[in-house]
Design an enzyme around this catalytic site. Structure first.
Site, PDB file in Angstrom:
ATOM      1  N   GLY A  48      -7.452 -16.067   2.135  1.00 53.30           N
ATOM      2  CA  GLY A  48      -6.093 -15.640   2.463  1.00 53.30           C
ATOM      3  C   GLY A  48      -5.907 -14.148   2.335  1.00 53.30           C
ATOM      4  N   THR A  98      -0.444  -4.335  10.020  1.00 61.63           N
ATOM      5  CA  THR A  98      -1.014  -4.547  11.357  1.00 61.63           C
ATOM      6  C   THR A  98      -1.424  -6.010  11.453  1.00 61.63           C
ATOM      7  OG1 THR A  98      -2.985  -3.516  10.400  1.00 61.63           O
ATOM      8  CG2 THR A  98      -1.864  -2.304  12.145  1.00 61.63           C
ATOM      9  N   CYS A 132      -5.841  -9.215   4.680  1.00 66.58           N
ATOM     10  CA  CYS A 132      -6.987  -8.344   4.984  1.00 66.58           C
ATOM     11  C   CYS A 132      -8.172  -9.134   5.512  1.00 66.58           C
ATOM     12  CB  CYS A 132      -7.364  -7.580   3.730  1.00 66.58           C
ATOM     13  SG  CYS A 132      -5.918  -6.928   2.880  1.00 66.58           S
ATOM     14  N   LYS A 154     -13.770   0.354   7.714  1.00 66.87           N
ATOM     15  CA  LYS A 154     -12.764  -0.429   6.999  1.00 66.87           C
ATOM     16  C   LYS A 154     -12.815  -1.903   7.422  1.00 66.87           C
ATOM     17  CE  LYS A 154      -9.310  -2.257   5.195  1.00 66.87           C
ATOM     18  NZ  LYS A 154      -8.579  -2.253   3.963  1.00 66.87           N
ATOM     19  N   ILE A 199       0.823  -1.208   0.000  1.00 64.79           N
ATOM     20  CA  ILE A 199       0.000   0.000   0.000  1.00 64.79           C
ATOM     21  C   ILE A 199       0.861   1.263   0.000  1.00 64.79           C
ATOM     22  CG2 ILE A 199      -1.734   1.322   1.333  1.00 64.79           C
ATOM     23  CD1 ILE A 199      -2.744  -1.345  -0.014  1.00 64.79           C
TER      24      ILE A 199
HETATM   25  N1  SAJ Z   1     -12.103 -15.376  -2.153  1.00 62.28           N
HETATM   26  C1  SAJ Z   1     -12.932 -16.485  -2.141  1.00 62.28           C
HETATM   27  N2  SAJ Z   1     -14.103 -16.437  -2.833  1.00 62.28           N
HETATM   28  C2  SAJ Z   1     -14.488 -15.327  -3.532  1.00 62.28           C
HETATM   29  C3  SAJ Z   1     -13.661 -14.185  -3.518  1.00 62.28           C
HETATM   30  C4  SAJ Z   1     -12.479 -14.239  -2.815  1.00 62.28           C
HETATM   31  O1  SAJ Z   1     -12.613 -17.512  -1.514  1.00 62.28           O
HETATM   32  O2  SAJ Z   1     -15.571 -15.379  -4.146  1.00 62.28           O
HETATM   33  C5  SAJ Z   1     -10.822 -15.402  -1.415  1.00 62.28           C
HETATM   34  C6  SAJ Z   1      -9.593 -15.157  -2.301  1.00 62.28           C
HETATM   35  O3  SAJ Z   1      -9.217 -16.318  -2.989  1.00 62.28           O
HETATM   36  C7  SAJ Z   1      -8.576 -14.706  -1.271  1.00 62.28           C
HETATM   37  C8  SAJ Z   1      -9.425 -13.967  -0.240  1.00 62.28           C
HETATM   38  O4  SAJ Z   1     -10.769 -14.339  -0.492  1.00 62.28           O
HETATM   39  O5  SAJ Z   1      -7.943 -15.811  -0.659  1.00 62.28           O
HETATM   40  C9  SAJ Z   1      -9.300 -12.453  -0.304  1.00 62.28           C
HETATM   41  O6  SAJ Z   1      -9.305 -11.989  -1.657  1.00 62.28           O
HETATM   42  P1  SAJ Z   1     -10.148 -10.730  -2.140  1.00 62.28           P
HETATM   43  O7  SAJ Z   1      -9.926 -10.565  -3.596  1.00 62.28           O
HETATM   44  O8  SAJ Z   1     -11.547 -10.875  -1.689  1.00 62.28           O
HETATM   45  O9  SAJ Z   1      -9.582  -9.518  -1.312  1.00 62.28           O
HETATM   46  P2  SAJ Z   1      -8.108  -8.955  -0.956  1.00 62.28           P
HETATM   47  O10 SAJ Z   1      -7.733  -9.486   0.388  1.00 62.28           O
HETATM   48  O11 SAJ Z   1      -7.153  -9.157  -2.048  1.00 62.28           O
HETATM   49  O12 SAJ Z   1      -8.450  -7.387  -0.827  1.00 62.28           O
HETATM   50  C10 SAJ Z   1      -9.441  -6.969   0.112  1.00 62.28           C
HETATM   51  C11 SAJ Z   1     -10.400  -5.979  -0.600  1.00 62.28           C
HETATM   52  N3  SAJ Z   1     -11.577  -5.782   0.244  1.00 62.28           N
HETATM   53  C12 SAJ Z   1     -12.848  -5.848  -0.249  1.00 62.28           C
HETATM   54  O13 SAJ Z   1     -13.088  -6.133  -1.402  1.00 62.28           O
HETATM   55  C13 SAJ Z   1     -13.946  -5.544   0.704  1.00 62.28           C
HETATM   56  C14 SAJ Z   1      -9.694  -4.657  -0.871  1.00 62.28           C
HETATM   57  O14 SAJ Z   1     -10.592  -3.712  -1.403  1.00 62.28           O
HETATM   58  C15 SAJ Z   1      -9.056  -4.106   0.420  1.00 62.28           C
HETATM   59  O15 SAJ Z   1      -8.375  -2.894   0.220  1.00 62.28           O
HETATM   60  C16 SAJ Z   1      -8.060  -5.131   0.901  1.00 62.28           C
HETATM   61  O16 SAJ Z   1      -8.799  -6.339   1.215  1.00 62.28           O
HETATM   62  C17 SAJ Z   1      -7.350  -4.583   2.131  1.00 62.28           C
HETATM   63  O17 SAJ Z   1      -6.171  -4.203   1.991  1.00 62.28           O
HETATM   64  O18 SAJ Z   1      -7.951  -4.475   3.193  1.00 62.28           O
END
Ligand code: SAJ
Length: 417
Positions: free
Chosen positions: A255, A82, A258, A204, A11
């Site tokens: 994973g 964090t 976040c 958040k 970030i």
């Molecule tokens: N995942 C699933 N099923 C889904 C979608 C995702 O199992 O249908 C899994 C992914 O494979 C992964 C995890 O969820 O392991 C997280 O992936 P993600 O694409 O949902 O999110 P992050 O962690 O890459 O980013 C999130 C985002 N938050 C939201 O969409 C609410 C991003 O906008 C934030 O800025 C980021 O967390 C953060 O830094 O907090």
């Protein structure tokens, strides 16, 4: 405007170069020699679209300077990790945030703006940061302007979302919010929404929790469907044809730094009330074990060879933090020969695709990199001893006549009867 960004990770670095390419003079601080040396040589070790190009440009034209130590500036942005404490509650560990704040204290002067971007438990800015600056003689809202402006960008789309997402600006006072907004006005095209620090903090955390809870629902549905012998991917497709339903995709776990962390920050602060959030976390953290259990059913012979495709926590990125893939491998490696292939994550333990797949008894797909979509299934089947692929991300389409059997959460029950 001069800005000092502390923490040059996923970030901090994109934020620093975004400011630098929009007219600010930015010094980026990181305690890692590796990070600073690489940046000075215009090398970016994080994989993120356009980040390497824009960083190189800013280092070359001098608008962004990597440094081991902070410097005086008009504004300071703290963007350090964090993690959670390794206790039962997984409460928010502010060690890095407090160290970062301490490191900028000697450089703070009257009128400066200090922004915390790291995700923190509700009330952290007021209870921990504000007293630290006040002890040093700076009253928030009068001598300095302190705010929590959480990052909300999606890895894989960071630069686009930094510019286009709405931004929550949570000041300790309204004046703090207004001053912090001035920083984001330089590059944000989305709306700047002014609020207080505690509302920004909880907003958040709940955004990521919302997603985590919804994924837990789909993971639970996958288990239910398996038990009832119904194709869960069909059920999700059907249900999502309803105009107000949008089920997520089940997977081997959740994973990243976040979704797998932030919900605990709420639970630790509201212990008895946050029941659903805690349960969703438990469901999602149970998924690696669920995958392990089914791999053991597919491959009862423990001396078999498994080719794992994908180590990253999600597709098309190189980040392995809290990756379900690593957790699944950890559960299987003592009983099986595991070979790993990941086109984005390369280290001593990974091999080429062919080395991983040759003579394997099972391909276990744990991440949905786009490169996997175009694999030639016939070739994979020819390399393998037993041509079976378990797609825990449910994104492979069978290629007719390839000879490769594809198992996913939708049809898992058919193969284990
Ligand atoms: N995942 C699933 N099923 C889904 C979608 C995702 O199992 O249908 C899994 C992914 O494979 C992964 C995890 O969820 O392991 C997280 O992936 P993600 O694409 O949902 O999110 P992050 O962690 O890459 O980013 C999130 C985002 N938050 C939201 O969409 C609410 C991003 O906008 C934030 O800025 C980021 O967390 C953060 O830094 O907090």
């Amino acid at each position: 405007m001069t800005v000092c960004v502390v923490g040059l990770g996923y970030i901090g670095l994109p934020t620093a170069v975004m400011l630098a390419s929009h007219g600010c003079e930015v010094v980026g601080v990181d305690k890692s020699d590796f990070v600073i040396e690489n940046l000075r040589q215009e090398t970016v070790v994080i994989e993120e679209p356009e980040l390497a190009e824009i960083t190189k440009e800013c280092v070359m034209n001098g608008s962004f300077r990597p440094s081991k130590t902070p410097e005086e500036a008009d504004a300071f942005i703290i963007a350090v990790p964090t993690p959670y404490h390794n206790d039962k509650e997984h409460s928010c560990d502010l060690t890095y945030v407090l160290q970062a704040a301490e490191s900028i204290l000697p450089y703070i002067k009257q009128g400066d703006t200090i922004i915390l971007e790291s995700t923190v438990a509700p009330r952290s800015t007021k209870e921990y940061l504000q007293p630290m600056f006040e002890k040093a003689g700076f009253e928030a809202g009068k001598d300095i302007y302190l705010a929590h402006c959480p990052e909300r960008v999606l890895p894989g789309r960071i630069l686009y979302e930094l510019e286009h997402n709405d931004r929550i600006i949570g000041g300790i006072t309204l004046e703090c919010s207004k001053k912090a907004a001035k920083i984001y006005e330089t590059f944000v095209k989305g709306e700047l929404i002014l609020t207080n620090a505690r509302t920004a903090e909880l907003s958040k955390c709940i955004e990521n929790t919302y997603r985590d809870v919804n994924i837990a629902l789909s993971n639970e549905l996958a288990k239910i469907c398996n038990e009832l012998k119904i194709d869960c991917m069909d059920v999700i497709r059907m249900a999502n044809r309803h105009p107000r339903v949008n089920l997520m995709t089940p997977a081997p776990g959740v994973g990243g730094h976040c979704l797998a962390i932030d919900p605990y920050f709420i639970c630790a602060k509201a212990k008895t009330t946050s029941k659903l959030i805690r349960l969703a976390r438990d469901i999602n953290t149970s998924m690696p074990e669920y995958v392990e259990k089914h791999v053991r059913k597919i491959l009862p012979n423990q001396n078999s060879k498994i080719a794992v495709l994908g180590l990253a926590y999600k597709g098309d990125i190189d980040d392995i933090r809290e990756s379900p893939s690593i957790k699944v491998i950890g559960r299987l490696k003592k009983d099986y020969t595991i070979m790993m292939y990941d086109p984005h994550v390369r280290n001593q333990s990974t091999t080429t695709l062919e080395e991983a797949v040759r003579n394997a008894d099972l391909i276990l797909v744990l991440c949905d990199h786009k490169e996997f979509r175009t694999l030639n299934h016939k070739q994979l089947a020819e390399w393998m001893k037993q041509p079976i692929l378990f797609d825990t991300k449910n994104f492979f389409d069978a290629q007719e006549g390839s000879g490769l059997t594809i198992i996913n959460y939708g049809n898992l029950y058919q193969y284990l009867d």
